[in-house]
Design a protein around this motif. Structure first.
Motif, PDB file in Angstrom:
ATOM      1  N   GLU A 129       0.826  -1.205   0.000  1.00 41.54           N
ATOM      2  CA  GLU A 129       0.000   0.000   0.000  1.00 41.54           C
ATOM      3  C   GLU A 129       0.864   1.260   0.000  1.00 41.54           C
ATOM      4  O   GLU A 129       0.525   2.248  -0.652  1.00 41.54           O
ATOM      5  CB  GLU A 129      -0.963  -0.008   1.182  1.00 41.54           C
ATOM      6  N   ALA A 130       1.984   1.233   0.703  1.00 40.29           N
ATOM      7  CA  ALA A 130       2.899   2.380   0.707  1.00 40.29           C
ATOM      8  C   ALA A 130       3.498   2.576  -0.686  1.00 40.29           C
ATOM      9  O   ALA A 130       3.610   3.713  -1.166  1.00 40.29           O
ATOM     10  CB  ALA A 130       4.001   2.181   1.743  1.00 40.29           C
ATOM     11  N   LYS A 131       3.876   1.479  -1.357  1.00 37.53           N
ATOM     12  CA  LYS A 131       4.423   1.567  -2.710  1.00 37.53           C
ATOM     13  C   LYS A 131       3.371   2.079  -3.690  1.00 37.53           C
ATOM     14  O   LYS A 131       3.673   2.879  -4.584  1.00 37.53           O
ATOM     15  CB  LYS A 131       4.950   0.205  -3.171  1.00 37.53           C
ATOM     16  N   ILE A 132       2.131   1.630  -3.520  1.00 39.83           N
ATOM     17  CA  ILE A 132       1.030   2.077  -4.383  1.00 39.83           C
ATOM     18  C   ILE A 132       0.814   3.578  -4.208  1.00 39.83           C
ATOM     19  O   ILE A 132       0.677   4.314  -5.190  1.00 39.83           O
ATOM     20  CB  ILE A 132      -0.266   1.288  -4.076  1.00 39.83           C
ATOM     21  N   ALA A 133       0.796   4.045  -2.965  1.00 44.16           N
ATOM     22  CA  ALA A 133       0.594   5.474  -2.695  1.00 44.16           C
ATOM     23  C   ALA A 133       1.719   6.305  -3.299  1.00 44.16           C
ATOM     24  O   ALA A 133       1.476   7.366  -3.883  1.00 44.16           O
ATOM     25  CB  ALA A 133       0.481   5.720  -1.194  1.00 44.16           C
TER      26      ALA A 133
END
Length: 99
Positions: free
Chosen positions: A18-22
C-alpha cells in the motif's frame, strides 16, 4: 510457519505494498498534472473548456409548458410545440383550444 504468522506476514506485506502504491500514485499524478497544465497553457484552454459537458444545455430545459390543445374524444393534450399529434393533424386547431 503457523496460520497466525502467515496472517501477520501478509498484513505486513500489504502495508508495504500500500505504501508503494501510494508513492507510485503520487508520482504519476504529479506527472499527469504537469502534462495537463502544459496542454492548458499550449491551447489557451479555460476551466469551462476542460470541465464542461460536450454539449451546452438549454437554460429552459425541464420547464413544463401548459397544454394548449385537448382532444375531446380521448382527453389527450398537446402544448403546440414539436410535431403535432395525429388527432390534430390537418384539422382546424381552434376547435381543440383549451379555454
Amino acid at each position: 510457519m503457523t496460520a497466525a504468522n502467515s496472517y501477520k506476514e501478509l498484513l505486513a506485506q500489504r502495508e508495504v505494498l500500500e505504501a508503494k502504491i501510494a508513492e507510485a500514485r503520487k508520482a504519476e499524478s504529479a506527472s499527469a498534472i504537469r502534462t495537463a497544465r502544459q496542454l492548458v497553457a499550449d491551447f489557451g484552454l479555460t476551466f469551462e473548456d476542460v470541465f464542461s459537458g460536450r454539449r451546452k444545455e438549454s437554460k429552459a430545459k425541464g420547464v413544463a409548458v401548459a397544454p394548449k390543445y385537448r382532444d375531446p374524444a380521448t382527453g389527450a393534450t398537446w402544448t403546440g410545440r414539436g410535431k403535432a399529434p395525429k388527432w390534430i393533424e390537418d384539422q382546424d386547431r381552434s376547435k381543440y383550444l383549451i379555454a
